[in-house]
Motif scaffolding. Structure first.
Motif, PDB file in Angstrom:
ATOM      1  N   TRP A  18       0.834  -1.209   0.000  1.00  0.00           N
ATOM      2  CA  TRP A  18       0.000   0.000   0.000  1.00  0.00           C
ATOM      3  C   TRP A  18       0.865   1.254   0.000  1.00  0.00           C
ATOM      4  O   TRP A  18       0.595   2.198  -0.745  1.00  0.00           O
ATOM      5  CB  TRP A  18      -0.935  -0.021   1.210  1.00  0.00           C
ATOM      6  CG  TRP A  18      -1.564   1.301   1.473  1.00  0.00           C
ATOM      7  CD1 TRP A  18      -2.562   1.886   0.742  1.00  0.00           C
ATOM      8  CD2 TRP A  18      -1.234   2.208   2.520  1.00  0.00           C
ATOM      9  NE1 TRP A  18      -2.871   3.120   1.285  1.00  0.00           N
ATOM     10  CE2 TRP A  18      -2.069   3.326   2.373  1.00  0.00           C
ATOM     11  CE3 TRP A  18      -0.327   2.184   3.569  1.00  0.00           C
ATOM     12  CZ2 TRP A  18      -2.020   4.414   3.245  1.00  0.00           C
ATOM     13  CZ3 TRP A  18      -0.274   3.257   4.431  1.00  0.00           C
ATOM     14  CH2 TRP A  18      -1.111   4.355   4.266  1.00  0.00           C
ATOM     15  N   ARG A  46       0.729   4.185  -2.733  1.00  0.00           N
ATOM     16  CA  ARG A  46       0.433   5.544  -2.270  1.00  0.00           C
ATOM     17  C   ARG A  46       1.540   6.504  -2.691  1.00  0.00           C
ATOM     18  O   ARG A  46       1.269   7.593  -3.199  1.00  0.00           O
ATOM     19  CB  ARG A  46       0.264   5.516  -0.752  1.00  0.00           C
ATOM     20  CG  ARG A  46      -0.005   6.840  -0.098  1.00  0.00           C
ATOM     21  CD  ARG A  46      -0.238   6.614   1.414  1.00  0.00           C
ATOM     22  NE  ARG A  46      -0.013   7.816   2.147  1.00  0.00           N
ATOM     23  CZ  ARG A  46       1.150   8.160   2.701  1.00  0.00           C
ATOM     24  NH1 ARG A  46       2.189   7.359   2.638  1.00  0.00           N
ATOM     25  NH2 ARG A  46       1.258   9.303   3.345  1.00  0.00           N
ATOM     26  N   LYS A  88      -4.507   1.117  -7.393  1.00  0.00           N
ATOM     27  CA  LYS A  88      -3.809   0.115  -6.581  1.00  0.00           C
ATOM     28  C   LYS A  88      -3.875   0.494  -5.100  1.00  0.00           C
ATOM     29  O   LYS A  88      -4.067  -0.361  -4.238  1.00  0.00           O
ATOM     30  CB  LYS A  88      -2.363  -0.011  -7.046  1.00  0.00           C
ATOM     31  CG  LYS A  88      -1.662  -1.189  -6.457  1.00  0.00           C
ATOM     32  CD  LYS A  88      -0.411  -1.503  -7.220  1.00  0.00           C
ATOM     33  CE  LYS A  88       0.088  -2.844  -6.728  1.00  0.00           C
ATOM     34  NZ  LYS A  88       1.001  -3.459  -7.629  1.00  0.00           N
ATOM     35  N   ASP A  89      -3.710   1.778  -4.803  1.00  0.00           N
ATOM     36  CA  ASP A  89      -3.812   2.287  -3.430  1.00  0.00           C
ATOM     37  C   ASP A  89      -5.133   1.809  -2.819  1.00  0.00           C
ATOM     38  O   ASP A  89      -5.166   1.226  -1.737  1.00  0.00           O
ATOM     39  CB  ASP A  89      -3.737   3.811  -3.487  1.00  0.00           C
ATOM     40  CG  ASP A  89      -3.605   4.514  -2.146  1.00  0.00           C
ATOM     41  OD1 ASP A  89      -3.826   3.890  -1.100  1.00  0.00           O
ATOM     42  OD2 ASP A  89      -3.291   5.707  -2.166  1.00  0.00           O
ATOM     43  N   CYS A  90      -6.212   2.024  -3.533  1.00  0.00           N
ATOM     44  CA  CYS A  90      -7.550   1.656  -3.042  1.00  0.00           C
ATOM     45  C   CYS A  90      -7.711   0.154  -2.843  1.00  0.00           C
ATOM     46  O   CYS A  90      -8.512  -0.279  -2.011  1.00  0.00           O
ATOM     47  CB  CYS A  90      -8.612   2.171  -4.008  1.00  0.00           C
ATOM     48  SG  CYS A  90      -8.800   3.965  -3.982  1.00  0.00           S
ATOM     49  N   TYR A 104      -5.957  -1.855  -1.360  1.00  0.00           N
ATOM     50  CA  TYR A 104      -5.504  -2.284  -0.034  1.00  0.00           C
ATOM     51  C   TYR A 104      -6.388  -1.765   1.088  1.00  0.00           C
ATOM     52  O   TYR A 104      -6.149  -2.056   2.256  1.00  0.00           O
ATOM     53  CB  TYR A 104      -4.056  -1.830   0.201  1.00  0.00           C
ATOM     54  CG  TYR A 104      -3.112  -2.447  -0.797  1.00  0.00           C
ATOM     55  CD1 TYR A 104      -2.763  -3.790  -0.714  1.00  0.00           C
ATOM     56  CD2 TYR A 104      -2.593  -1.698  -1.847  1.00  0.00           C
ATOM     57  CE1 TYR A 104      -1.918  -4.364  -1.649  1.00  0.00           C
ATOM     58  CE2 TYR A 104      -1.744  -2.265  -2.782  1.00  0.00           C
ATOM     59  CZ  TYR A 104      -1.416  -3.589  -2.677  1.00  0.00           C
ATOM     60  OH  TYR A 104      -0.573  -4.165  -3.609  1.00  0.00           O
ATOM     61  N   VAL A 133      -5.897  -1.869   5.126  1.00  0.00           N
ATOM     62  CA  VAL A 133      -5.680  -0.494   5.567  1.00  0.00           C
ATOM     63  C   VAL A 133      -7.024   0.206   5.765  1.00  0.00           C
ATOM     64  O   VAL A 133      -7.932   0.061   4.951  1.00  0.00           O
ATOM     65  CB  VAL A 133      -4.814   0.258   4.534  1.00  0.00           C
ATOM     66  CG1 VAL A 133      -4.658   1.717   4.887  1.00  0.00           C
ATOM     67  CG2 VAL A 133      -3.449  -0.424   4.405  1.00  0.00           C
TER      68      VAL A 133
END
Length: 125
Positions: A17, A21, A28-30, A32, A115
């Motif tokens: 993550w 980020r 991709k961030d989302c 996680y 997360v």
């Protein structure tokens, strides 16, 4: 305190993550984030604030930018030091590469730690 296996799993998620980020790869961030956090970020915040223009997690992160994701720095220097858990949620604690201590809320979904906030929280000294 979580088991070693849970800490290792959470560390892998946080490491991946943090990389997404830092690269501002919102999709991709989302991936996680926990479902609960995505729902709060999108439906309860971004969609309402933008009168329905923002409808997805990547759009919300792009819209909010540093207000949600902080300064995008990867502060993780290795595996997390601790994962303090309660029923369905917890807090990852680690000493960062910048010499500061950090906390990151986590949610447990489907047996996996995810997360639960778009940026780590610097701990007070």
């Amino acid at each position: 305190e979580a088991t070693q296996a849970e800490r290792e799993q959470a560390s892998r998620v946080i490491e991946a993550w943090m990389a997404a980020r830092a690269a501002t790869d919102w999709k991709k961030d989302c991936s996680y984030f926990s479902r609960g956090y995505v729902r709060a970020l999108v439906a309860e915040d971004a969609t309402q604030i933008t009168n329905g223009r923002v409808k997805t997690c990547p759009q919300a992160l792009a819209y909010f930018g540093p207000k949600a994701s902080g300064d995008y720095r990867n502060t993780l220097s290795g595996p997390i030091d601790s994962l303090r858990i309660e029923e369905g949620h917890g807090f990852a604690l680690y000493h960062g590469r910048d010499g500061h201590d950090w906390t990151l809320p986590m949610d447990r979904e489907g047996g996996r730690w995810l997360v639960a906030l778009a940026a780590p929280i610097e701990r007070e000294k």
